[in-house]
Design a protein around this motif. Structure first.
Motif, mmCIF file in Angstrom:
data_model
loop_
_atom_site.group_PDB
_atom_site.id
_atom_site.type_symbol
_atom_site.label_atom_id
_atom_site.label_comp_id
_atom_site.label_asym_id
_atom_site.label_seq_id
_atom_site.Cartn_x
_atom_site.Cartn_y
_atom_site.Cartn_z
ATOM 1 N N VAL A 20 42.225 49.793 42.479
ATOM 2 C CA VAL A 20 41.977 51.197 42.823
ATOM 3 C C VAL A 20 42.122 52.051 41.554
ATOM 4 C CG1 VAL A 20 42.828 53.173 44.163
ATOM 5 C CG2 VAL A 20 42.814 50.884 45.189
ATOM 6 N N HIS A 21 43.164 51.770 40.774
ATOM 7 C CA HIS A 21 43.404 52.490 39.515
ATOM 8 C C HIS A 21 43.197 51.485 38.396
ATOM 9 C CE1 HIS A 21 45.275 55.773 41.797
ATOM 10 N NE2 HIS A 21 45.778 54.805 42.534
ATOM 11 N N ALA A 22 42.300 51.826 37.469
ATOM 12 C CA ALA A 22 41.943 50.859 36.423
ATOM 13 C C ALA A 22 43.185 50.281 35.748
ATOM 14 C CB ALA A 22 41.062 51.542 35.379
ATOM 15 N N GLY A 23 43.218 48.959 35.638
ATOM 16 C CA GLY A 23 44.292 48.283 34.911
ATOM 17 C C GLY A 23 45.588 48.132 35.681
ATOM 18 N N GLU A 24 45.610 48.639 36.922
ATOM 19 C CA GLU A 24 46.863 48.572 37.691
ATOM 20 C C GLU A 24 46.689 47.760 38.960
ATOM 21 O OE1 GLU A 24 49.213 51.899 38.726
ATOM 22 O OE2 GLU A 24 48.342 53.131 37.148
ATOM 23 N N TYR A 58 49.671 38.165 35.297
ATOM 24 C CA TYR A 58 49.023 37.213 34.380
ATOM 25 C C TYR A 58 47.572 37.619 34.108
ATOM 26 C CZ TYR A 58 46.184 33.015 33.577
ATOM 27 O OH TYR A 58 45.252 32.121 33.120
ATOM 28 N N LYS A 59 46.943 38.192 35.135
ATOM 29 C CA LYS A 59 45.557 38.641 34.960
ATOM 30 C C LYS A 59 45.493 39.969 34.204
ATOM 31 C CE LYS A 59 42.960 35.481 36.921
ATOM 32 N NZ LYS A 59 41.960 34.786 36.101
ATOM 33 N N GLY A 60 46.629 40.473 33.828
ATOM 34 C CA GLY A 60 46.650 41.635 32.936
ATOM 35 C C GLY A 60 46.839 42.979 33.623
ATOM 36 N N TYR A 61 47.061 42.977 34.928
ATOM 37 C CA TYR A 61 47.259 44.258 35.623
ATOM 38 C C TYR A 61 48.712 44.703 35.496
ATOM 39 C CZ TYR A 61 42.774 43.108 37.632
ATOM 40 O OH TYR A 61 41.460 42.787 37.775
ATOM 41 N N LYS A 62 48.886 46.000 35.387
ATOM 42 C CA LYS A 62 50.245 46.552 35.405
ATOM 43 C C LYS A 62 50.649 46.614 36.878
ATOM 44 C CE LYS A 62 52.716 50.800 34.375
ATOM 45 N NZ LYS A 62 52.830 51.307 35.741
ATOM 46 N N LEU A 63 51.626 45.804 37.222
ATOM 47 C CA LEU A 63 51.971 45.644 38.640
ATOM 48 C C LEU A 63 53.038 46.636 39.092
ATOM 49 C CD1 LEU A 63 51.823 43.771 41.239
ATOM 50 C CD2 LEU A 63 53.789 42.562 40.261
#
Ligand code: AMP
Ligand code: ZN
Length: 517
Positions: A20-24, A58-63
């Motif tokens: 929904v929010h880029a990178g998150e 691991y896929k690079g999203y800020k969780l």
């Protein structure tokens, strides 16, 4: 990297994860009702949610992960009938609900730690959000709710496609698995549920708050809608829970979210559900005496991460049948992995600082040249390989297999085999091999890089002999054997067997003994 595809219970299909929010990645997990200890089936739900979170990281999203603690409002029947689970336990134990909640929340957190489940960004405690729940209820009351003597009810006919997540056949707007209309006099539709439960006249509850609808307590479904919106904003990315929640709790959360947003969206883009852990003898029932808790596994001499591995060996959407034999097999597999990592670490240490010998310094093993102690899995997959050409293609192949597996709706069963393949490779850059294994381990959460053989020697509660006594006896036996005093060595062995110790001469895993309880 392979794009992440996840099974969305809303559409019953695999879908590509687009945030929904880029990178998150924002994830909400329905947490436990803290009226009793969690059983190992409950913990499967959190191993699943944790693995999902690890994969997203691991896929690079800020969780941002939220797990709630339900300390009020969950009735003994999900479909709005029965007593409050917390009130019932407090009455049975003659203790305050707050003490009950604190005790079982702490016990749950112990299990979270034992299973190497990462701390979420927020543990949201339901009772901390009661004022927010009242505000939320006020905001949807006019259009979507009606008041009865027992509380404020949500009218499920006021939102589109109520119950679509459950795919249950509906009659008169009723969820086939939900409550019957006659259970509460005045209910408009069978599936309607209380979002505020009034304290009956003349009674006092241990937990009750003032509200526009009188003294009372919030409904369980309301809690998750309020806390997920408050901490993640609507819509967020993924909502998780056990498969039972797909039938009542989550359809009701969705109905509230729809009412709140005056739109057709369900509040989360993905709704994901883990299937159940099944145990046929009934030992998982919390009403049975010695029920299956993580602590019971530990008391019997199993390392808790053997249970995590057992969960990961099955796909989260499959039922998993619990057996002690299955757990034992997972434990042996975990031991093999830990020993494999230990061997690699030892080889690496030797290569980096070889034992002092007479070999001239110019003759250094090739692998020392591979300096990548800090190499990460992503680098292995990215430029470094092409540029340096020093990472064996076989490592890449395992890394790719691993990545493809987890990106395919978290196929951890296959991912584990990719890790094992990588562990078994010989004569490749050991530093790179370890770095890639460490990254895989970060995703699976088995703690392979840190666990030692000593950690895995979990002492069964009922053991009659201490570890030191075993080691002393084994040393004496070794001496006796060396002196060809077989009568004495057999006697020592028999004595150990009598105390539950199996002596494992020549065990391929290098274990000298194990305790059989
Ligand atoms: P509860 O404390 O009853 O709300 O349950 C906590 C979590 O455990 C929920 O997500 C349930 O769906 C899940 N759950 C309950 N029983 C099992 C089971 N046997 N196997 C897997 N998950 C379960
Ligand atoms: Zn919930």
């Amino acid at each position: 990297m392979t794009e992440l595809r996840l099974f969305n219970s809303l559409t019953r299909q695999l879908e590509t994860f687009t945030p929904v929010h880029a990178g998150e990645a924002r994830v909400y997990t329905c947490g436990p009702t803290v009226y009793n200890y969690p059983h190992i089936g409950n913990m499967r739900a959190y191993v699943f949610a944790d693995t999902l979170g690890r994969v997203l990281s691991y896929k690079g999203y800020k969780l941002t992960h939220v797990i709630n603690i339900t300390d009020v409002g969950h009735l003994t029947d999900d479909a709005d009938a029965g007593e409050d689970k917390m009130e019932k336990m407090a009455a049975e134990k003659a203790q305050s609900i707050w003490d009950i909640a604190r005790h079982y929340t702490e016990a749950y957190w112990e299990d979270i730690k034992a299973l190497n489940i990462r701390q979420p960004a927020h543990w949201s405690i339901a009772t901390d959000y009661v004022p927010a729940m009242i505000d939320y209820a006020k905001s949807i009351a006019d259009k979507h709710c009606y008041e009865l003597e027992s509380g404020l009810y949500f009218d499920t006919a006021t939102v589109a496609h109520y119950g679509a997540l459950a795919r249950a056949k509906t009659e008169d707007g009723a969820n086939a698995l939900g409550a019957r209309i006659e259970e509460v006099e005045g209910k408009r539709n069978a599936a309607d549920f209380a979002i505020w439960r009034k304290t009956p006249a003349g009674e006092t509850r241990q937990m009750e708050w003032d509200s526009p609808w009188g003294k009372g307590a919030p409904g369980w479904h309301l809690e998750c809608s309020v806390m997920s919106e408050a901490l993640l904003g609507l819509p967020f990315d993924i909502h998780t829970g056990g498969i039972d929640h797909r039938e009542i709790h989550h359809p009701n959360e969705i109905a509230q979210n729809q009412a709140r947003c005056s739109s057709d969206h369900s509040g989360a883009h993905f709704w994901m559900h883990n299937n159940f852990l099944i145990e046929r003898s009934g030992k998982m029932s919390k009403s049975s005496g010695e029920f299956l808790r993580v602590q019971l596994l530990i008391d019997k001499g199993f390392h808790p991460l053997a249970y995590r591995l057992m969960c990961l060996q099955a796909h989260y959407r499959s039922e998993l049948e619990f057996s002690w034999e299955g757990l034992q097999a997972a434990f042996v597999r975990l031991k093999r992995m830990v020993m494999g990592v230990a061997n690699l670490k030892a080889r690496h240490a030797e290569l980096v600082s070889p034992p002092v010998t007479n070999v001239p310094a110019s003759i250094v093993p090739n692998e020392v040249m591979v300096e990548a102690d800090t190499l990460t899995l992503k680098q292995v997959q990215g430029d470094v390989v092409g540029v340096k050409g020093d990472v064996a293609a076989v490592i890449m192949a395992s890394v790719n297999d691993f990545d493809t597996a987890i990106a395919d709706d978290l196929n951890t069963a296959i991912a584990i085999t990719a890790l094992e393949t990588l562990l078994s490779l010989k004569k490749i850059g050991v530093a790179d091999q370890l770095a890639a294994i460490a990254d895989m381990d970060n995703v699976l959460g088995l703690n392979l890089m840190a666990l030692t053989r000593q950690d895995l020697r979990v002492r069964p509660k009922a053991a009659l002999i201490s570890e030191e006594e075993i080691e002393t006896a084994l040393a004496a036996r070794k001496e006796a054997r060396a002196a060809k005093d077989f009568a004495n060595s057999d006697a020592i062995r028999d004595d150990l067997i009598a105390k539950g110790v199996e002596v494992m001469d020549g065990d391929p895993l290098g274990w000298d003994w194990k305790l059989d309880i």
